[in-house]
Design a protein around this motif. Structure first.
Motif, short mmCIF file in Angstrom:
data_model
loop_
_atom_site.label_atom_id
_atom_site.label_comp_id
_atom_site.label_asym_id
_atom_site.label_seq_id
_atom_site.Cartn_x
_atom_site.Cartn_y
_atom_site.Cartn_z
N GLU A 94 60.83 93.17 139.14
CA GLU A 94 60.00 92.96 137.95
C GLU A 94 58.56 93.40 138.20
OE1 GLU A 94 58.50 89.34 134.97
OE2 GLU A 94 59.38 88.87 136.93
N ILE B 87 55.03 92.83 136.26
CA ILE B 87 54.41 92.00 135.21
C ILE B 87 53.34 92.83 134.51
CG2 ILE B 87 53.22 89.83 134.73
CD1 ILE B 87 54.19 89.02 137.67
N VAL C 251 50.92 92.08 131.63
CA VAL C 251 50.33 91.14 130.67
C VAL C 251 49.67 91.88 129.52
CG1 VAL C 251 48.65 89.27 130.38
CG2 VAL C 251 50.01 89.43 132.49
N GLU D 25 51.48 94.20 137.69
CA GLU D 25 51.32 93.22 138.77
C GLU D 25 52.68 92.83 139.33
OE1 GLU D 25 47.33 90.97 136.98
OE2 GLU D 25 49.25 89.90 137.01
N GLN D 26 52.68 92.39 140.58
CA GLN D 26 53.87 91.81 141.20
C GLN D 26 53.46 90.63 142.06
OE1 GLN D 26 55.74 95.32 143.11
NE2 GLN D 26 57.37 95.17 141.59
N GLU D 27 54.37 89.67 142.21
CA GLU D 27 54.11 88.52 143.05
C GLU D 27 54.36 88.90 144.51
OE1 GLU D 27 52.83 85.72 142.46
OE2 GLU D 27 52.96 85.48 140.27
N PRO E 278 48.72 87.19 141.42
CA PRO E 278 49.66 88.31 141.64
C PRO E 278 48.92 89.54 142.14
CG PRO E 278 50.07 87.23 139.52
CD PRO E 278 48.79 86.67 140.04
#
Length: 499
Positions: free
Chosen positions: A40, A42, A44, A50-52, A102
């Motif tokens: 995934e 992200i 927004v 973004e990634q965790e 993130p």
């Protein structure tokens, strides 16, 4: 004597891949990646990505466990660990070494204005002479965005900033470290002063303590901690001995270390990455220049010049989806294109339909087709013109690299994506005049070999890559070189009209 394995990790934005390489035979023992679908990203807002970081660690643990199980490898048989990673990402951690937000990854464009303002305020000449690039949309500019927009919630809590590979090395060792190569890709390295880029840190108002201690690209970077050993099944004390961004590591994977050697990929987008033996830069910043994996060894200059073309394989895929009959495969397209003469009988395609192109000074021109004659041309002409257009875009970027002093004589590539097309390979060799060598390798295997160099298991890169399997050598077609050069000239004229 028992088995000796080298573990390579490749931290990508779509997955995390692990490979075990038998240190003595040089052969791949096992490979695995997670997740099995694309990870995934992200988004927004438009332009954000973004990634965790914790997800990379989770996928790395799953991948490591699988390759160890598949190879039947014991923890004490893994002698060294190497890490490749997606470049230019920003990871921020607090004093507990936990991520405080993130990661803002490589394809996130929110920081562009912050880099442009720094380029103007500091001065183009100073930035290019010291950083070899504009501050652009790289890690330092991303941190500037965090400082302005998330001051109390995030920035004031940051203990260290790091790149994705630094984060994984930290999770393995418990220590925050980085490399000169990594600092250079983040715009934190001053090539003229051979130190951290204090003038850029001062401009943005970043304390130098935010950057981690520097470790060598090859050599002891840390050891697996007891805590990480309990999480991963690795042996505590196993050394981490190599770390590099994905493009320098791809070059290493293809045994590209010396001036004049080129590593290339041609997937959705295309990359030409060449090694330069002297400090130089493009005054229009159409290519990026970073420290290569062996920069500084023995006092030598080894810079990686990175040309990225957004519109490459994605054009070939678009033609397949929208021009060809349903069910047509790429092999069918290649055979069809091979029946059309060099130059596609006047059909010319400019492939820049996948966003702004840095090689065009960040212009977004869109893709264009010219020279089409309804009474003469067919689908096959479109297919050939598309492949030739991609080749010519590579050659256009290589001209910039040659202007910087690079003697391009040999292109190393993996046997994948556009390099599976005989027409593409021959056209690229013949137009550029460079010999193309195709290899069976990937980033995680390269990282494992790099770990072997860093651990001293291999005395040098020649020994590390002695078993690298060369699949094919493509020589320029000297009998038809003039035809390719003329077709390239017509393509450049079409591009200049568009610009």
């Amino acid at each position: 004597m028992g088995n000796r394995y080298l573990l390579g990790l490749d931290i990508g934005s779509s997955s995390v891949k692990a490979s075990l390489v038998d240190a003595d035979s040089g052969k791949r023992a096992a490979t695995a990646f997670f997740p099995d679908r694309e990870a995934e990203i992200i988004a927004v807002k438009a332009g954000w990505a973004e990634q965790e970081p914790q997800s990379w660690w989770r996928y790395a643990k799953l991948s490591m466990a699988k390759v160890m199980a598949d190879a039947g490898a014991k923890a004490d048989e893994i002698k060294a660990i190497g890490i490749s990673y997606q470049m230019h990402g920003l990871v921020c951690v607090d004093r507990n070494l936990d991520a405080v937000r993130p990661s803002i990854i490589w394809c996130d464009s929110r920081a562009v204005p912050y880099g442009e303002r720094a380029f103007g305020a500091i001065g183009h000449e100073r930035c290019l002479a010291h950083l070899l690039n504009s501050p652009g949309n790289f890690t330092a500019a991303k941190l500037a965005w965090v400082k302005e927009n998330e001051r109390e919630a995030v920035f004031d809590r940051i203990y260290k900033v790091m790149l994705p590979g630094d984060y994984i090395a930290m999770r393995l060792s418990g220590e925050a470290t980085t490399t000169v190569s990594g600092l250079s890709e983040g715009m934190f390295w001053d090539f003229k002063e051979n130190s951290m880029a204090g003038f850029l840190l001062d401009y943005y108002g970043f304390d130098r303590s935010l950057l981690s201690d520097i470790v060598p690209t090859f050599g002891l970077q840390g050891r697996v901690s007891a805590a990480a050993a309990a999480e991963t099944g690795l042996k505590a004390g196993t050394p981490i001995t190599y770390r590099a961004g994905d493009q320098p590591n791809n070059a290493l994977s293809l045994n590209v270390f010396n001036p004049g050697e080129i590593a290339s990929t041609a997937g959705t987008s295309g990359v030409v990455y060449g090694v330069l033996g002297e400090v130089n830069y493009d005054r229009k910043s159409r290519v990026n220049t970073f420290a290569h994996v062996n920069h500084g060894e023995g006092g030598q200059t080894r810079l990686g010049v990175l040309l990225c073309i957004n519109g490459t394989g994605i054009l070939n895929a678009w033609v397949r989806r929208n021009v060809m009959p349903a069910g047509t495969g790429y092999a069918d397209m290649n055979r069809m294109a091979a029946e059309i003469p060099i130059g596609s009988e006047g059909v010319c395609i400019i492939p820049f339909g996948n966003g702004a192109e840095r090689v065009l000074e960040n212009r977004e021109t869109g893709c264009s087709v010219s020279g089409l004659n309804f009474n003469k041309h067919s689908r096959a002409h479109i297919v050939r013109a598309a492949q030739e257009g991609i080749v010519f875009s590579f050659c256009y970027g290589m001209e910039i690299m040659r202007q910087m002093g690079m003697d391009i004589s040999r292109i190393h590539a993996g046997h994948a994506n556009m390099f599976l097309s005989p027409l593409f390979r021959s056209a690229l060799a013949s137009t550029s005049g460079a010999v193309i060598e195709l290899y069976d390798t990937d980033g995680s295997i390269g990282a494992a070999r790099g770990a072997g160099i860093g651990a001293g298991i291999y005395k040098d890169h020649d020994e590390a890559f002695a078993t690298l399997e060369k699949l094919e050598v493509v020589e320029p077609d000297t009998a038809h070189r003039d035809e390719y050069v003329q077709a390239y000239g017509r393509w450049k004229e079409a591009l200049e009209r568009m610009l």
